[in-house]
Design a protein around this motif. Structure first.
Motif, PDB file in Angstrom:
ATOM      1  N   ASP A  55      50.993  58.785  17.715  1.00 43.05           N
ATOM      2  CA  ASP A  55      51.986  60.066  17.812  1.00 43.05           C
ATOM      3  C   ASP A  55      51.838  59.459  16.081  1.00 43.05           C
ATOM      4  OD1 ASP A  55      54.097  61.490  17.484  1.00 43.05           O
ATOM      5  OD2 ASP A  55      55.158  61.055  17.079  1.00 43.05           O
ATOM      6  N   ILE A  56      51.978  60.976  15.079  1.00 39.77           N
ATOM      7  CA  ILE A  56      52.210  60.966  13.943  1.00 39.77           C
ATOM      8  C   ILE A  56      53.069  60.837  13.133  1.00 39.77           C
ATOM      9  CG2 ILE A  56      51.657  62.705  11.902  1.00 39.77           C
ATOM     10  CD1 ILE A  56      49.396  64.040  13.679  1.00 39.77           C
ATOM     11  N   GLN A  57      54.195  61.438  13.953  1.00 41.31           N
ATOM     12  CA  GLN A  57      55.695  60.828  12.897  1.00 41.31           C
ATOM     13  C   GLN A  57      56.446  59.925  13.670  1.00 41.31           C
ATOM     14  OE1 GLN A  57      58.967  64.451  14.714  1.00 41.31           O
ATOM     15  NE2 GLN A  57      59.922  64.265  12.573  1.00 41.31           N
ATOM     16  N   MET A  58      56.353  59.062  12.310  1.00 42.39           N
ATOM     17  CA  MET A  58      56.914  57.506  12.963  1.00 42.39           C
ATOM     18  C   MET A  58      57.228  57.494  11.950  1.00 42.39           C
ATOM     19  SD  MET A  58      54.185  55.598  15.089  1.00 42.39           S
ATOM     20  CE  MET A  58      52.834  56.039  14.049  1.00 42.39           C
ATOM     21  N   PRO A  59      58.904  56.463  11.789  1.00 38.53           N
ATOM     22  CA  PRO A  59      59.266  55.594  10.731  1.00 38.53           C
ATOM     23  C   PRO A  59      59.009  54.629  10.278  1.00 38.53           C
ATOM     24  CG  PRO A  59      60.314  54.921  12.885  1.00 38.53           C
ATOM     25  CD  PRO A  59      59.267  56.318  12.602  1.00 38.53           C
ATOM     26  N   ASN A  60      58.957  55.350   8.521  1.00 36.17           N
ATOM     27  CA  ASN A  60      58.149  54.399   7.820  1.00 36.17           C
ATOM     28  C   ASN A  60      56.773  54.090   7.597  1.00 36.17           C
ATOM     29  OD1 ASN A  60      60.598  52.645   7.434  1.00 36.17           O
ATOM     30  ND2 ASN A  60      60.636  50.933   9.214  1.00 36.17           N
ATOM     31  N   ILE A  61      55.828  53.802   8.159  1.00 36.35           N
ATOM     32  CA  ILE A  61      54.029  54.583   7.872  1.00 36.35           C
ATOM     33  C   ILE A  61      54.277  55.427   9.612  1.00 36.35           C
ATOM     34  CG2 ILE A  61      52.308  53.791   8.400  1.00 36.35           C
ATOM     35  CD1 ILE A  61      53.694  50.863   7.845  1.00 36.35           C
ATOM     36  N   ASP A  62      53.469  56.708   8.752  1.00 34.20           N
ATOM     37  CA  ASP A  62      53.448  57.186   9.624  1.00 34.20           C
ATOM     38  C   ASP A  62      52.045  57.665  10.183  1.00 34.20           C
ATOM     39  OD1 ASP A  62      51.344  58.917   8.195  1.00 34.20           O
ATOM     40  OD2 ASP A  62      53.070  60.864   7.561  1.00 34.20           O
ATOM     41  N   GLY A  63      51.724  58.869  11.383  1.00 33.02           N
ATOM     42  CA  GLY A  63      50.394  58.513  11.958  1.00 33.02           C
ATOM     43  C   GLY A  63      48.466  57.917  11.247  1.00 33.02           C
ATOM     44  N   PHE A  64      49.437  59.219   9.741  1.00 33.37           N
ATOM     45  CA  PHE A  64      48.527  59.323   9.287  1.00 33.37           C
ATOM     46  C   PHE A  64      48.007  57.786   8.623  1.00 33.37           C
ATOM     47  CE2 PHE A  64      49.547  63.892   9.562  1.00 33.37           C
ATOM     48  CZ  PHE A  64      48.526  64.543  10.204  1.00 33.37           C
ATOM     49  N   GLU A  65      49.264  58.003   7.633  1.00 35.00           N
ATOM     50  CA  GLU A  65      49.223  56.693   7.051  1.00 35.00           C
ATOM     51  C   GLU A  65      48.669  55.524   8.012  1.00 35.00           C
ATOM     52  OE1 GLU A  65      52.504  56.348   6.054  1.00 35.00           O
ATOM     53  OE2 GLU A  65      52.674  57.211   3.572  1.00 35.00           O
ATOM     54  N   PHE A  66      48.693  55.206   8.807  1.00 35.18           N
ATOM     55  CA  PHE A  66      48.641  54.148   9.642  1.00 35.18           C
ATOM     56  C   PHE A  66      46.782  54.256  10.097  1.00 35.18           C
ATOM     57  CE2 PHE A  66      48.132  53.165  14.501  1.00 35.18           C
ATOM     58  CZ  PHE A  66      47.750  51.661  14.468  1.00 35.18           C
ATOM     59  N   VAL A  67      46.185  55.229   9.972  1.00 38.33           N
ATOM     60  CA  VAL A  67      44.977  55.791  10.137  1.00 38.33           C
ATOM     61  C   VAL A  67      44.156  54.825   9.714  1.00 38.33           C
ATOM     62  CG1 VAL A  67      43.401  56.910  10.906  1.00 38.33           C
ATOM     63  CG2 VAL A  67      44.964  56.928  12.426  1.00 38.33           C
ATOM     64  N   LYS A  68      44.927  55.859   7.906  1.00 42.40           N
ATOM     65  CA  LYS A  68      43.435  55.489   6.851  1.00 42.40           C
ATOM     66  C   LYS A  68      44.053  53.926   6.802  1.00 42.40           C
ATOM     67  CE  LYS A  68      43.909  56.635   1.991  1.00 42.40           C
ATOM     68  NZ  LYS A  68      45.518  57.575   0.984  1.00 42.40           N
ATOM     69  N   TYR A  69      44.604  53.201   6.892  1.00 39.97           N
ATOM     70  CA  TYR A  69      45.022  51.612   6.692  1.00 39.97           C
ATOM     71  C   TYR A  69      43.848  51.265   7.509  1.00 39.97           C
ATOM     72  CZ  TYR A  69      47.042  46.779   6.350  1.00 39.97           C
ATOM     73  OH  TYR A  69      47.108  45.446   6.277  1.00 39.97           O
ATOM     74  N   LEU A  70      44.240  51.711   8.598  1.00 36.03           N
ATOM     75  CA  LEU A  70      43.124  51.478   9.965  1.00 36.03           C
ATOM     76  C   LEU A  70      41.604  50.968   9.281  1.00 36.03           C
ATOM     77  CD1 LEU A  70      44.336  52.159  13.055  1.00 36.03           C
ATOM     78  CD2 LEU A  70      44.387  50.124  12.035  1.00 36.03           C
ATOM     79  N   LYS A  71      41.114  52.276   8.670  1.00 33.62           N
ATOM     80  CA  LYS A  71      39.716  52.432   8.086  1.00 33.62           C
ATOM     81  C   LYS A  71      38.821  51.100   7.358  1.00 33.62           C
ATOM     82  CE  LYS A  71      39.250  55.218  10.930  1.00 33.62           C
ATOM     83  NZ  LYS A  71      37.901  55.442  12.340  1.00 33.62           N
TER      84      LYS A  71
END
Length: 374
Positions: A55-71
């Motif tokens: 999902d994209i809309q999540m508290p603290n860290i959203d999906g976009f930030e999550f994917v950016k970190y994974l990369k």
């Protein structure tokens, strides 16, 4: 073959449950789930995940930030990611998702048939990729076993080089002692002197065997060492052959590299170095190079140890230079297996996560090894 592993990430449990039911209805896969990014990272670090639906809309860290970190993480940077969202469905958000590296963008409410069709494509692609990887791994295992037999033959050949001179000397000592004994001139002092010389030669030959045993026995373990010790160990195994073929060498170690404490698989690095030395020696001999010389240069930065092995054997023909790391490719007209450089590439790049490369420089070839320090 292991099942396909999917990770679902959503801060609402009911969404995860519904999505899980949809997927399990059509596919026999393993499904992991996380209600936040921290839990997702724990799962990713502890398991081999093949696909992430987040999902994209999540508290603290959203999906976009999550994917950016994974990369930014080696273990997770290549995992395919699908965004599933009911809010961020505009083209600008989709573009942002694709720019971050997502492979698809599914909006809610989820179309069951469309989801299954897309998942089938992705699962087929990645399962086929796994099959190909397993085939390659099996082939590499066979090549590694084959190269070990070749290495054993080369080891015996090098031991023969190491033993040739001391065996000749030992034979002369025994002949002399036998001659003196036949002439009744073998006194106690002469006997002890020759006995001592013979014992020293046998000890030297025994140490040669121990050096080679140490080289091959610790294939998997890491050792603490210095670059000086590493190079001395690799050179000692081939130095008699260098002497026999009048090959000289020089070693340059930058000041900061001399002080560097290394923790790596010494045996495997020595195996690569030994292969590069031997390749250079074979080129010297086949081309009848005058004044053959090998230069070994070592540098480092905060992350990598760099070792360069260069020679004056005339270089590698341009038509071959991009092929020499391929299995079974050899420029040698005789006795070339084409496995040495390929196995060197496997060791440095796949097993040690480094880089091996080659270029022509001045009047010869220069091989570069870049090895992670940590």
């Amino acid at each position: 073959m292991n099942k396909f592993n999917i990770l679902l990430v959503d801060d609402i449990y009911e969404n995860i449950y519904s999505l899980k039911m949809l997927i399990e209805d059509g596919f026999d896969v393993n499904i992991f789930s996380a209600l936040n990014v921290n839990d997702a990272m724990t799962i990713l670090m502890e398991n081999s995940i093949d696909l992430i639906l987040t999902d994209i809309q999540m508290p603290n860290i959203d999906g976009f930030e999550f994917v950016k970190y994974l990369k930014t993480i080696e273990k997770t940077k290549d995992i395919p990611i699908i965004f599933i969202t009911g809010i961020y469905d505009k083209d600008e958000y989709k573009t942002k998702g694709y720019d971050l590296g997502a492979i698809d963008y599914i909006t809610k409410p989820i179309n069951h048939i469309l989801l299954n069709a897309k998942l089938k494509i992705y699962i087929d692609i990645f399962m086929n990729k796994k099959i190909q990887e397993e085939i390659i791994n099996e082939r590499n295992t066979l090549l590694i076993n084959q190269s070990k037999f070749i290495a054993m033959g080369e080891m015996i050949n090098m031991i023969a080089h190491q033993w040739r001179q001391p065996l000749t000397t030992l034979g002369l000592i025994l002949d002399r002692m036998n001659l003196l004994d036949n002439m009744n001139k073998l006194d106690h002092k002469t006997f002890k002197e020759n006995y001592s010389k013979g014992s020293n030669l046998i000890q030297h030959m025994s140490q040669t065997i121990e050096d080679f045993r140490s080289f091959y026995k610790n294939e998997e373990g890491k050792e603490n060492t210095t670059i000086k010790n590493l190079l001395e160990r690799s050179i000692s195994l081939i130095s008699p052959a260098f002497i026999e073929n009048t090959i000289t060498y020089t070693i340059f170690i930058s000041d900061e590299t001399k002080m560097l404490n290394l923790n790596l698989n010494v045996s495997k690095v020595c195996q690569v170095l030994l292969n590069l030395y031997k390749n250079a020696m074979d080129e010297f001999i086949s081309k009848k190079i005058q004044n053959p010389h090998i230069k070994i240069s070592c540098f480092n930065n905060s992350e990598f140890l760099m070792i360069e092995i260069s020679d004056n054997a005339g270089g590698i023909p341009k038509k071959f230079i991009n092929k020499i790391f391929e299995p079974y490719f050899s420029t040698k007209s005789k006795n070339g297996t084409g496995l040495g450089l390929y196995m060197s590439k496997i060791i440095i790049e796949e097993q040690m996560k480094g880089v091996i490369s080659v270029r022509n420089e001045n009047d010869g070839a220069c091989f570069s090894l870049t090895i992670p320090i940590r």
